[in-house]
Design a protein around this motif. Structure first.
Motif, mmCIF file in Angstrom:
data_model
loop_
_atom_site.group_PDB
_atom_site.id
_atom_site.type_symbol
_atom_site.label_atom_id
_atom_site.label_comp_id
_atom_site.label_asym_id
_atom_site.label_seq_id
_atom_site.Cartn_x
_atom_site.Cartn_y
_atom_site.Cartn_z
ATOM 1 N N GLY A 132 0.811 -1.210 0.000
ATOM 2 C CA GLY A 132 0.000 0.000 0.000
ATOM 3 C C GLY A 132 0.848 1.265 0.000
ATOM 4 O O GLY A 132 0.545 2.227 -0.715
ATOM 5 N N VAL A 133 1.922 1.252 0.796
ATOM 6 C CA VAL A 133 2.822 2.413 0.847
ATOM 7 C C VAL A 133 3.474 2.651 -0.515
ATOM 8 O O VAL A 133 3.520 3.784 -1.021
ATOM 9 C CB VAL A 133 3.901 2.198 1.931
ATOM 10 C CG1 VAL A 133 4.982 3.276 1.838
ATOM 11 C CG2 VAL A 133 3.276 2.206 3.323
ATOM 12 N N LEU A 134 3.973 1.585 -1.131
ATOM 13 C CA LEU A 134 4.634 1.713 -2.432
ATOM 14 C C LEU A 134 3.649 2.138 -3.517
ATOM 15 O O LEU A 134 3.994 2.931 -4.407
ATOM 16 C CB LEU A 134 5.315 0.395 -2.798
ATOM 17 C CG LEU A 134 6.476 -0.029 -1.892
ATOM 18 C CD1 LEU A 134 6.991 -1.406 -2.303
ATOM 19 C CD2 LEU A 134 7.597 0.993 -1.920
ATOM 20 N N LEU A 135 2.433 1.599 -3.441
ATOM 21 C CA LEU A 135 1.420 1.970 -4.427
ATOM 22 C C LEU A 135 1.106 3.453 -4.345
ATOM 23 O O LEU A 135 1.005 4.142 -5.372
ATOM 24 C CB LEU A 135 0.152 1.145 -4.209
ATOM 25 C CG LEU A 135 -1.048 1.503 -5.122
ATOM 26 C CD1 LEU A 135 -0.694 1.252 -6.577
ATOM 27 C CD2 LEU A 135 -2.287 0.701 -4.705
ATOM 28 N N TRP A 136 0.951 3.948 -3.117
ATOM 29 C CA TRP A 136 0.673 5.380 -2.966
ATOM 30 C C TRP A 136 1.858 6.216 -3.435
ATOM 31 O O TRP A 136 1.686 7.175 -4.197
ATOM 32 C CB TRP A 136 0.341 5.727 -1.517
ATOM 33 C CG TRP A 136 0.281 7.224 -1.325
ATOM 34 C CD1 TRP A 136 1.250 8.041 -0.837
ATOM 35 C CD2 TRP A 136 -0.800 8.071 -1.693
ATOM 36 N NE1 TRP A 136 0.846 9.336 -0.871
ATOM 37 C CE2 TRP A 136 -0.417 9.390 -1.402
ATOM 38 C CE3 TRP A 136 -2.060 7.838 -2.249
ATOM 39 C CZ2 TRP A 136 -1.252 10.478 -1.638
ATOM 40 C CZ3 TRP A 136 -2.891 8.925 -2.491
ATOM 41 C CH2 TRP A 136 -2.482 10.225 -2.185
ATOM 42 N N ALA A 137 3.056 5.858 -2.989
ATOM 43 C CA ALA A 137 4.231 6.690 -3.254
ATOM 44 C C ALA A 137 4.580 6.759 -4.734
ATOM 45 O O ALA A 137 4.902 7.839 -5.262
ATOM 46 C CB ALA A 137 5.429 6.174 -2.452
ATOM 47 N N GLY A 183 2.726 4.924 -7.395
ATOM 48 C CA GLY A 183 1.673 4.649 -8.355
ATOM 49 C C GLY A 183 0.591 5.705 -8.396
ATOM 50 O O GLY A 183 -0.059 5.888 -9.425
ATOM 51 N N ILE A 184 0.391 6.408 -7.274
ATOM 52 C CA ILE A 184 -0.678 7.404 -7.197
ATOM 53 C C ILE A 184 -0.105 8.807 -7.006
ATOM 54 O O ILE A 184 -0.386 9.715 -7.785
ATOM 55 C CB ILE A 184 -1.655 7.056 -6.051
ATOM 56 C CG1 ILE A 184 -2.278 5.673 -6.283
ATOM 57 C CG2 ILE A 184 -2.744 8.120 -5.933
ATOM 58 C CD1 ILE A 184 -3.150 5.187 -5.144
ATOM 59 N N ALA A 185 0.694 8.966 -5.949
ATOM 60 C CA ALA A 185 1.289 10.276 -5.680
ATOM 61 C C ALA A 185 2.499 10.513 -6.586
ATOM 62 O O ALA A 185 2.865 9.666 -7.393
ATOM 63 C CB ALA A 185 1.688 10.366 -4.205
ATOM 64 N N ARG A 186 3.092 11.678 -6.433
ATOM 65 C CA ARG A 186 4.240 12.055 -7.255
ATOM 66 C C ARG A 186 5.503 12.157 -6.410
ATOM 67 O O ARG A 186 6.294 13.088 -6.531
ATOM 68 C CB ARG A 186 3.968 13.385 -7.959
ATOM 69 C CG ARG A 186 2.732 13.337 -8.844
ATOM 70 C CD ARG A 186 2.369 14.705 -9.360
ATOM 71 N NE ARG A 186 1.085 14.663 -10.044
ATOM 72 C CZ ARG A 186 0.395 15.749 -10.381
ATOM 73 N NH1 ARG A 186 0.873 16.946 -10.080
ATOM 74 N NH2 ARG A 186 -0.771 15.641 -10.993
ATOM 75 N N THR A 187 5.681 11.161 -5.550
ATOM 76 C CA THR A 187 6.846 11.156 -4.667
ATOM 77 C C THR A 187 8.142 11.164 -5.453
ATOM 78 O O THR A 187 9.127 11.785 -5.044
ATOM 79 C CB THR A 187 6.795 9.917 -3.747
ATOM 80 O OG1 THR A 187 5.535 9.882 -3.065
ATOM 81 C CG2 THR A 187 7.920 9.949 -2.733
ATOM 82 N N ALA A 188 8.147 10.505 -6.605
ATOM 83 C CA ALA A 188 9.359 10.440 -7.413
ATOM 84 C C ALA A 188 9.833 11.819 -7.853
ATOM 85 O O ALA A 188 11.023 12.032 -8.086
ATOM 86 C CB ALA A 188 9.131 9.553 -8.630
ATOM 87 N N ASP A 189 8.891 12.788 -7.946
ATOM 88 C CA ASP A 189 9.279 14.142 -8.354
ATOM 89 C C ASP A 189 10.185 14.808 -7.332
ATOM 90 O O ASP A 189 10.894 15.765 -7.662
ATOM 91 C CB ASP A 189 8.034 15.011 -8.562
ATOM 92 C CG ASP A 189 7.185 14.538 -9.723
ATOM 93 O OD1 ASP A 189 7.684 13.709 -10.513
ATOM 94 O OD2 ASP A 189 6.029 14.978 -9.834
#
Length: 466
Positions: free
Chosen positions: A215-220, A222-228
Protein backbone atom coordinates in the motif's frame (compact mmCIF):
# COMPACT_ATOMS: atom_id res chain seq x y z
CA UNK A 1 12.20 21.09 62.66
CA UNK A 2 15.25 20.93 60.38
CA UNK A 3 15.68 17.25 61.16
CA UNK A 4 12.06 16.60 60.15
CA UNK A 5 12.57 18.44 56.85
CA UNK A 6 15.80 16.56 56.18
CA UNK A 7 14.12 13.25 56.92
CA UNK A 8 11.25 14.10 54.58
CA UNK A 9 13.67 15.08 51.80
CA UNK A 10 15.58 11.86 52.32
CA UNK A 11 12.37 9.89 51.78
CA UNK A 12 11.44 11.80 48.61
CA UNK A 13 11.51 9.84 45.38
CA UNK A 14 13.01 12.55 43.19
CA UNK A 15 12.63 10.50 40.04
CA UNK A 16 8.88 10.14 40.50
CA UNK A 17 8.71 13.84 41.36
CA UNK A 18 10.65 14.60 38.17
CA UNK A 19 8.13 12.62 36.13
CA UNK A 20 5.31 14.57 37.75
CA UNK A 21 7.12 17.82 36.95
CA UNK A 22 7.44 16.66 33.34
CA UNK A 23 3.70 16.07 33.12
CA UNK A 24 3.05 19.49 34.67
CA UNK A 25 5.41 21.14 32.17
CA UNK A 26 3.65 19.44 29.27
CA UNK A 27 0.33 20.72 30.58
CA UNK A 28 1.84 24.19 30.92
CA UNK A 29 3.00 24.11 27.29
CA UNK A 30 -0.52 23.18 26.20
CA UNK A 31 -2.08 26.01 28.19
CA UNK A 32 0.46 28.67 27.28
CA UNK A 33 1.24 27.72 23.70
CA UNK A 34 -2.06 26.59 22.16
CA UNK A 35 -2.60 30.02 20.61
CA UNK A 36 0.95 30.60 19.35
CA UNK A 37 1.35 31.89 15.79
CA UNK A 38 1.33 29.37 12.97
CA UNK A 39 4.71 28.94 11.28
CA UNK A 40 5.61 28.05 7.68
CA UNK A 41 4.99 24.28 7.71
CA UNK A 42 1.77 24.73 9.67
CA UNK A 43 0.49 27.23 7.11
CA UNK A 44 1.19 24.65 4.42
CA UNK A 45 -0.90 22.15 6.38
CA UNK A 46 -3.74 24.66 6.70
CA UNK A 47 -3.50 25.65 3.05
CA UNK A 48 -3.45 22.06 1.82
CA UNK A 49 -6.35 21.16 4.13
CA UNK A 50 -8.37 23.98 2.52
CA UNK A 51 -11.15 23.82 5.11
CA UNK A 52 -14.21 25.53 3.66
CA UNK A 53 -12.76 25.46 0.13
CA UNK A 54 -12.50 22.80 -2.58
CA UNK A 55 -9.65 20.39 -1.95
CA UNK A 56 -6.71 20.68 -4.36
CA UNK A 57 -5.59 17.09 -4.85
CA UNK A 58 -2.73 18.23 -7.04
CA UNK A 59 -1.12 19.80 -3.95
CA UNK A 60 -1.62 16.62 -1.91
CA UNK A 61 -0.26 14.36 -4.63
CA UNK A 62 2.87 16.49 -4.99
CA UNK A 63 3.53 16.56 -1.24
CA UNK A 64 6.29 14.27 0.04
CA UNK A 65 4.00 12.95 2.82
CA UNK A 66 0.77 10.93 2.64
CA UNK A 67 -2.35 13.15 2.88
CA UNK A 68 -3.89 11.57 6.00
CA UNK A 69 -2.83 14.26 8.47
CA UNK A 70 -3.94 17.06 6.15
CA UNK A 71 -7.32 15.35 5.71
CA UNK A 72 -7.68 15.04 9.50
CA UNK A 73 -7.04 18.78 9.81
CA UNK A 74 -9.55 19.42 7.04
CA UNK A 75 -12.20 17.38 8.85
CA UNK A 76 -11.63 19.18 12.14
CA UNK A 77 -11.43 22.51 10.33
CA UNK A 78 -14.96 22.01 9.02
CA UNK A 79 -16.14 22.25 12.63
CA UNK A 80 -13.65 24.73 14.11
CA UNK A 81 -12.69 26.93 11.16
CA UNK A 82 -9.79 26.65 8.76
CA UNK A 83 -7.40 28.85 10.74
CA UNK A 84 -8.39 28.16 14.37
CA UNK A 85 -5.58 27.44 16.86
CA UNK A 86 -7.91 24.77 18.28
CA UNK A 87 -7.07 22.68 15.20
CA UNK A 88 -4.07 21.58 17.24
CA UNK A 89 -6.49 19.22 18.97
CA UNK A 90 -5.85 16.96 15.98
CA UNK A 91 -2.69 15.86 17.85
CA UNK A 92 -4.70 14.54 20.81
CA UNK A 93 -4.50 10.90 19.58
CA UNK A 94 -0.71 11.16 19.93
CA UNK A 95 -1.09 11.95 23.63
CA UNK A 96 -3.58 9.12 24.07
CA UNK A 97 -1.15 6.74 22.35
CA UNK A 98 1.62 7.80 24.75
CA UNK A 99 -0.61 7.18 27.77
CA UNK A 100 -1.66 3.79 26.38
CA UNK A 101 1.99 2.90 25.83
CA UNK A 102 2.86 3.76 29.44
CA UNK A 103 -0.09 1.68 30.65
CA UNK A 104 1.17 -1.34 28.70
CA UNK A 105 4.77 -0.80 29.79
CA UNK A 106 3.69 -0.67 33.44
CA UNK A 107 3.28 -4.47 33.16
CA UNK A 108 6.95 -4.86 32.22
CA UNK A 109 8.77 -2.11 34.14
CA UNK A 110 8.97 -1.61 37.87
CA UNK A 111 7.80 1.73 39.23
CA UNK A 112 11.20 3.51 39.22
CA UNK A 113 11.96 2.54 35.61
CA UNK A 114 8.46 3.48 34.52
CA UNK A 115 8.90 6.87 36.21
CA UNK A 116 12.26 7.31 34.47
CA UNK A 117 10.72 6.46 31.11
CA UNK A 118 7.77 8.81 31.67
CA UNK A 119 10.12 11.62 32.71
CA UNK A 120 12.35 11.19 29.65
CA UNK A 121 9.36 11.08 27.30
CA UNK A 122 7.77 14.16 28.86
CA UNK A 123 10.91 16.26 29.18
CA UNK A 124 12.42 16.42 25.74
CA UNK A 125 12.31 18.85 22.88
CA UNK A 126 10.43 16.47 20.62
CA UNK A 127 7.47 16.02 22.95
CA UNK A 128 7.19 19.60 24.15
CA UNK A 129 8.08 21.10 20.78
CA UNK A 130 5.84 18.95 18.58
CA UNK A 131 2.73 18.42 20.67
CA UNK A 132 1.32 21.76 19.43
CA UNK A 133 2.80 21.58 15.94
CA UNK A 134 0.23 21.25 13.16
CA UNK A 135 2.27 18.52 11.51
CA UNK A 136 2.14 14.75 11.89
CA UNK A 137 5.27 14.33 14.03
CA UNK A 138 3.65 14.20 17.47
CA UNK A 139 1.31 11.50 16.23
CA UNK A 140 4.39 9.64 14.97
CA UNK A 141 5.99 9.94 18.42
CA UNK A 142 2.91 8.66 20.21
CA UNK A 143 2.20 5.78 17.82
CA UNK A 144 5.87 4.73 17.64
CA UNK A 145 5.99 4.60 21.45
CA UNK A 146 2.81 2.54 21.47
CA UNK A 147 4.34 0.21 18.87
CA UNK A 148 7.37 -0.46 21.07
CA UNK A 149 5.09 -1.17 24.04
CA UNK A 150 3.02 -3.58 21.95
CA UNK A 151 6.17 -5.34 20.76
CA UNK A 152 7.35 -5.80 24.35
CA UNK A 153 3.92 -7.17 25.26
CA UNK A 154 4.09 -9.44 22.21
CA UNK A 155 7.47 -10.80 23.29
CA UNK A 156 6.10 -11.50 26.78
CA UNK A 157 3.54 -13.91 25.40
CA UNK A 158 0.59 -11.61 24.78
CA UNK A 159 0.08 -11.82 20.99
CA UNK A 160 -0.28 -8.33 19.54
CA UNK A 161 -0.18 -9.07 15.82
CA UNK A 162 -3.43 -7.29 14.94
CA UNK A 163 -2.60 -4.27 17.12
CA UNK A 164 0.92 -3.98 15.69
CA UNK A 165 -0.47 -4.21 12.16
CA UNK A 166 -3.06 -1.50 12.84
CA UNK A 167 -0.37 0.64 14.42
CA UNK A 168 1.92 0.14 11.41
CA UNK A 169 -0.92 1.02 9.04
CA UNK A 170 -1.66 4.23 10.98
CA UNK A 171 2.01 5.22 11.02
CA UNK A 172 2.31 4.47 7.31
CA UNK A 173 -0.70 6.64 6.53
CA UNK A 174 0.93 9.60 8.25
CA UNK A 175 4.56 9.64 7.09
CA UNK A 176 7.05 7.50 5.20
CA UNK A 177 9.35 7.40 8.25
CA UNK A 178 6.28 6.31 10.19
CA UNK A 179 5.87 3.48 7.71
CA UNK A 180 9.50 2.51 8.28
CA UNK A 181 9.26 2.28 12.07
CA UNK A 182 5.82 0.63 12.02
CA UNK A 183 6.90 -2.03 9.53
CA UNK A 184 10.17 -2.59 11.39
CA UNK A 185 8.25 -3.30 14.60
CA UNK A 186 5.91 -5.65 12.75
CA UNK A 187 8.89 -7.43 11.23
CA UNK A 188 10.43 -7.96 14.67
CA UNK A 189 7.13 -9.39 15.91
CA UNK A 190 7.09 -11.77 12.93
CA UNK A 191 10.60 -12.97 13.75
CA UNK A 192 9.69 -13.44 17.44
CA UNK A 193 6.76 -15.66 16.53
CA UNK A 194 8.84 -17.61 14.02
CA UNK A 195 11.59 -18.31 16.56
CA UNK A 196 8.97 -19.37 19.12
CA UNK A 197 7.54 -21.89 16.69
CA UNK A 198 4.29 -20.00 16.12
CA UNK A 199 4.56 -20.32 12.36
CA UNK A 200 0.93 -19.56 11.57
CA UNK A 201 1.01 -16.31 13.52
CA UNK A 202 4.37 -15.43 11.96
CA UNK A 203 2.89 -16.02 8.51
CA UNK A 204 -0.12 -13.83 9.32
CA UNK A 205 2.14 -11.07 10.63
CA UNK A 206 4.33 -11.28 7.52
CA UNK A 207 1.29 -11.14 5.24
CA UNK A 208 -0.04 -8.04 7.01
CA UNK A 209 3.37 -6.38 6.75
CA UNK A 210 3.57 -7.20 3.03
CA UNK A 211 0.10 -5.75 2.45
CA UNK A 212 0.98 -2.51 4.26
CA UNK A 213 4.27 -2.27 2.36
CA UNK A 214 2.44 -2.75 -0.94
CA UNK A 215 0.00 0.00 0.00
CA UNK A 216 2.82 2.41 0.85
CA UNK A 217 4.63 1.71 -2.43
CA UNK A 218 1.42 1.97 -4.43
CA UNK A 219 0.67 5.38 -2.97
CA UNK A 220 4.23 6.69 -3.25
CA UNK A 221 5.01 5.59 -6.79
CA UNK A 222 1.67 4.65 -8.36
CA UNK A 223 -0.68 7.40 -7.20
CA UNK A 224 1.29 10.28 -5.68
CA UNK A 225 4.24 12.05 -7.26
CA UNK A 226 6.85 11.16 -4.67
CA UNK A 227 9.36 10.44 -7.41
CA UNK A 228 9.28 14.14 -8.35
CA UNK A 229 10.95 14.94 -5.01
CA UNK A 230 13.72 12.39 -5.37
CA UNK A 231 17.26 13.06 -6.46
CA UNK A 232 18.07 15.81 -3.96
CA UNK A 233 15.16 18.12 -4.82
CA UNK A 234 14.15 18.58 -1.18
CA UNK A 235 15.51 21.11 1.31
CA UNK A 236 17.17 18.29 3.30
CA UNK A 237 20.93 17.81 2.94
CA UNK A 238 23.28 15.07 4.08
CA UNK A 239 25.10 16.37 7.13
CA UNK A 240 25.49 15.45 10.82
CA UNK A 241 23.18 18.25 11.97
CA UNK A 242 20.06 16.11 12.52
CA UNK A 243 21.98 13.61 14.67
CA UNK A 244 23.47 16.39 16.81
CA UNK A 245 20.05 17.96 17.18
CA UNK A 246 18.58 14.57 18.08
CA UNK A 247 20.81 14.61 21.17
CA UNK A 248 20.24 18.32 21.85
CA UNK A 249 16.49 17.74 21.96
CA UNK A 250 16.97 15.11 24.67
CA UNK A 251 19.49 16.49 27.17
CA UNK A 252 18.20 14.41 30.13
CA UNK A 253 18.47 11.25 28.02
CA UNK A 254 21.99 12.20 26.91
CA UNK A 255 22.98 12.76 30.55
CA UNK A 256 21.50 9.38 31.49
CA UNK A 257 23.55 7.70 28.74
CA UNK A 258 26.70 9.34 30.14
CA UNK A 259 25.73 8.18 33.62
CA UNK A 260 25.28 4.61 32.40
CA UNK A 261 28.69 4.70 30.74
CA UNK A 262 30.34 6.21 33.83
CA UNK A 263 28.78 3.51 36.02
CA UNK A 264 30.34 0.88 33.83
CA UNK A 265 26.98 -0.09 32.41
CA UNK A 266 26.34 -1.32 28.92
CA UNK A 267 23.39 -2.06 26.72
CA UNK A 268 21.31 -4.66 28.52
CA UNK A 269 20.51 -7.85 26.63
CA UNK A 270 17.05 -8.93 25.57
CA UNK A 271 14.38 -6.22 25.49
CA UNK A 272 16.87 -3.30 25.60
CA UNK A 273 18.70 -4.47 22.52
CA UNK A 274 15.45 -5.35 20.80
CA UNK A 275 14.20 -1.80 21.43
CA UNK A 276 17.10 -0.44 19.40
CA UNK A 277 16.67 -2.78 16.46
CA UNK A 278 13.65 -1.03 14.94
CA UNK A 279 15.18 2.50 14.96
CA UNK A 280 18.45 0.98 13.74
CA UNK A 281 16.63 -0.56 10.77
CA UNK A 282 14.94 2.78 10.02
CA UNK A 283 18.26 4.62 10.23
CA UNK A 284 19.97 2.08 7.97
CA UNK A 285 17.20 2.44 5.40
CA UNK A 286 17.35 6.23 5.65
CA UNK A 287 21.12 6.29 5.16
CA UNK A 288 20.82 3.98 2.17
CA UNK A 289 18.16 6.16 0.54
CA UNK A 290 20.22 9.25 1.39
CA UNK A 291 22.90 8.03 -1.02
CA UNK A 292 20.40 9.04 -3.73
CA UNK A 293 18.04 11.48 -2.01
CA UNK A 294 18.74 13.10 1.39
CA UNK A 295 15.84 12.21 3.69
CA UNK A 296 17.23 12.41 7.24
CA UNK A 297 16.08 15.48 9.15
CA UNK A 298 15.71 16.23 12.85
CA UNK A 299 11.96 15.78 12.76
CA UNK A 300 12.09 12.57 10.75
CA UNK A 301 14.30 11.11 13.47
CA UNK A 302 11.43 11.48 15.97
CA UNK A 303 10.47 7.85 15.23
CA UNK A 304 13.74 6.78 16.87
CA UNK A 305 13.03 8.51 20.18
CA UNK A 306 10.90 5.74 21.80
CA UNK A 307 13.31 2.88 21.04
CA UNK A 308 16.41 4.75 22.15
CA UNK A 309 14.70 5.97 25.32
CA UNK A 310 13.33 2.52 26.21
CA UNK A 311 16.73 0.91 25.62
CA UNK A 312 18.42 3.45 27.93
CA UNK A 313 15.82 2.90 30.68
CA UNK A 314 16.16 -0.88 30.49
CA UNK A 315 19.97 -0.59 30.55
CA UNK A 316 20.18 1.70 33.59
CA UNK A 317 22.01 -0.16 36.39
CA UNK A 318 20.00 -0.57 39.58
CA UNK A 319 22.59 1.36 41.60
CA UNK A 320 22.32 4.34 39.23
CA UNK A 321 18.54 4.14 39.31
CA UNK A 322 18.63 4.27 43.11
CA UNK A 323 20.87 7.34 43.01
CA UNK A 324 18.51 9.07 40.59
CA UNK A 325 15.67 8.47 43.01
CA UNK A 326 17.65 9.73 46.00
CA UNK A 327 19.12 13.00 44.66
CA UNK A 328 17.16 16.23 44.12
CA UNK A 329 19.50 16.92 41.21
CA UNK A 330 17.35 14.53 39.16
CA UNK A 331 14.25 16.69 39.53
CA UNK A 332 16.31 19.87 39.03
CA UNK A 333 17.79 18.68 35.71
CA UNK A 334 14.37 17.61 34.45
CA UNK A 335 12.86 20.91 35.54
CA UNK A 336 15.53 23.08 33.90
CA UNK A 337 15.50 21.09 30.67
CA UNK A 338 11.71 21.13 30.57
CA UNK A 339 11.55 24.86 31.16
CA UNK A 340 14.00 25.45 28.32
CA UNK A 341 12.19 23.19 25.86
CA UNK A 342 8.82 24.50 26.99
CA UNK A 343 9.91 28.12 26.55
CA UNK A 344 10.93 27.42 22.96
CA UNK A 345 7.70 25.50 22.31
CA UNK A 346 5.42 28.34 23.46
CA UNK A 347 7.16 31.19 21.65
CA UNK A 348 6.10 32.58 18.30
CA UNK A 349 8.62 31.64 15.61
CA UNK A 350 7.01 33.29 12.58
CA UNK A 351 4.14 35.78 12.64
CA UNK A 352 2.65 34.91 9.27
CA UNK A 353 -0.98 35.78 10.03
CA UNK A 354 0.12 39.22 11.19
CA UNK A 355 2.27 39.80 8.08
CA UNK A 356 -0.47 38.72 5.67
CA UNK A 357 -3.08 40.86 7.41
CA UNK A 358 -0.80 43.90 7.37
CA UNK A 359 0.13 43.39 3.73
CA UNK A 360 -3.38 42.95 2.32
CA UNK A 361 -5.51 45.94 3.35
CA UNK A 362 -8.64 46.54 1.22
CA UNK A 363 -7.09 49.51 -0.56
CA UNK A 364 -4.41 47.20 -1.98
CA UNK A 365 -6.72 44.54 -3.44
CA UNK A 366 -5.40 43.42 -6.81
CA UNK A 367 -2.13 45.35 -6.47
CA UNK A 368 1.01 43.18 -6.88
CA UNK A 369 2.73 42.28 -3.62
CA UNK A 370 6.47 41.72 -3.83
CA UNK A 371 8.08 38.74 -2.16
CA UNK A 372 11.78 37.96 -2.27
CA UNK A 373 11.25 34.29 -3.09
CA UNK A 374 7.55 33.51 -3.77
CA UNK A 375 6.32 29.96 -3.26
CA UNK A 376 3.02 28.16 -2.86
CA UNK A 377 2.79 28.90 0.87
CA UNK A 378 2.66 32.66 0.17
CA UNK A 379 -0.59 32.13 -1.72
CA UNK A 380 -1.85 29.61 0.82
CA UNK A 381 -1.32 32.14 3.62
CA UNK A 382 -3.65 34.62 1.92
CA UNK A 383 -6.23 31.89 1.33
CA UNK A 384 -6.07 30.70 4.93
CA UNK A 385 -5.99 34.04 6.74
CA UNK A 386 -7.79 36.31 4.23
CA UNK A 387 -10.15 33.87 2.54
CA UNK A 388 -8.67 34.36 -0.94
CA UNK A 389 -5.59 35.63 -2.73
CA UNK A 390 -6.13 39.38 -2.35
CA UNK A 391 -2.87 40.42 -3.99
CA UNK A 392 -0.96 38.63 -6.75
CA UNK A 393 2.61 37.79 -5.81
CA UNK A 394 5.65 39.03 -7.71
CA UNK A 395 9.36 38.39 -7.30
CA UNK A 396 11.49 41.35 -6.24
CA UNK A 397 13.21 41.22 -9.61
CA UNK A 398 9.92 42.23 -11.25
CA UNK A 399 9.64 45.45 -9.22
CA UNK A 400 9.23 48.66 -11.18
CA UNK A 401 9.25 51.99 -9.42
CA UNK A 402 6.89 53.54 -11.95
CA UNK A 403 4.33 50.73 -11.91
CA UNK A 404 0.83 52.11 -11.22
CA UNK A 405 -0.25 51.86 -7.62
CA UNK A 406 -3.21 53.45 -5.80
CA UNK A 407 -1.94 56.36 -3.72
CA UNK A 408 -3.46 54.97 -0.53
CA UNK A 409 -1.81 51.53 -1.02
CA UNK A 410 1.58 51.93 0.64
CA UNK A 411 2.44 48.28 1.32
CA UNK A 412 4.99 47.10 -1.24
CA UNK A 413 6.35 43.81 0.08
CA UNK A 414 6.24 41.20 2.80
CA UNK A 415 7.97 37.96 3.72
CA UNK A 416 8.71 35.37 6.39
CA UNK A 417 10.67 32.50 4.85
CA UNK A 418 13.78 34.27 3.59
CA UNK A 419 17.18 34.33 5.25
CA UNK A 420 18.93 37.52 6.30
CA UNK A 421 17.96 40.77 7.98
CA UNK A 422 14.99 42.94 7.00
CA UNK A 423 17.40 45.81 6.39
CA UNK A 424 18.51 44.00 3.23
CA UNK A 425 15.01 44.49 1.81
CA UNK A 426 14.81 48.21 2.56
CA UNK A 427 18.29 48.57 1.07
CA UNK A 428 17.07 46.79 -2.07
CA UNK A 429 14.26 49.30 -2.55
CA UNK A 430 16.60 52.18 -1.75
CA UNK A 431 18.84 51.00 -4.57
CA UNK A 432 15.77 51.35 -6.80
CA UNK A 433 15.19 54.93 -5.59
CA UNK A 434 12.22 53.98 -3.42
CA UNK A 435 12.14 55.18 0.17
CA UNK A 436 10.61 52.57 2.47
CA UNK A 437 10.21 51.63 6.09
CA UNK A 438 10.10 48.16 7.60
CA UNK A 439 7.18 47.17 9.81
CA UNK A 440 8.35 44.46 12.20
CA UNK A 441 6.29 41.95 14.22
CA UNK A 442 4.45 43.16 17.32
CA UNK A 443 6.37 40.59 19.37
CA UNK A 444 9.26 42.69 20.81
CA UNK A 445 11.53 39.65 20.97
CA UNK A 446 11.20 39.06 17.25
CA UNK A 447 11.27 42.74 16.35
CA UNK A 448 14.61 43.24 18.13
CA UNK A 449 16.21 40.56 15.98
CA UNK A 450 15.02 42.12 12.74
CA UNK A 451 15.24 38.86 10.80
CA UNK A 452 13.20 38.21 7.67
CA UNK A 453 12.21 34.72 8.83
CA UNK A 454 10.10 36.15 11.67
CA UNK A 455 7.84 38.11 9.32
CA UNK A 456 7.99 41.65 7.99
CA UNK A 457 6.09 44.18 5.88
CA UNK A 458 7.62 46.93 3.75
CA UNK A 459 5.77 50.25 3.35
CA UNK A 460 6.59 53.09 0.98
CA UNK A 461 7.23 56.32 2.87
CA UNK A 462 5.64 59.68 1.92
CA UNK A 463 8.81 60.63 0.04
CA UNK A 464 7.99 57.91 -2.54
CA UNK A 465 5.61 58.97 -5.28
CA UNK A 466 3.30 56.30 -6.64
Amino acid sequence: MMQAVSARLARTDWLTLGAALGAALALGVLLLGWNRAFWYDEVFTLGAAAAGRPLDWDVLLRDVHPPTYVLLVRGLGAALGGDSPLLRLVNLPGLLALLAALAILSRHLDRPRLALLAALIAVNGYTLGLMLDLRSYFLLLGLATLGHALLLDDAAGRPRTAALALNAAALSALHFFGAAIGLALLLLSTLQHWRAGRRARAAASAALGAAITAGVLLWAFGIARTADSMGGRLWITNDPGPFLDFAAQQIPLALLALGIAAAGGRLAPGAARAALVAPALVLAAGLLIALHTPVISTRNLVVGVPGVTLAAVLSTPQALLDRLRATPLTALVLLLAGLRYGDIATQDAQMIRWAVTEATPPECDGVPLYVKRPDIVDEMAQQVFRGSVRRPLEDFSAFERTAPRPPDCTVLAMGWHELGRVALVTDYFADHDVATEAVLPPDPRLARRGLMTHGFVIRATPETSP
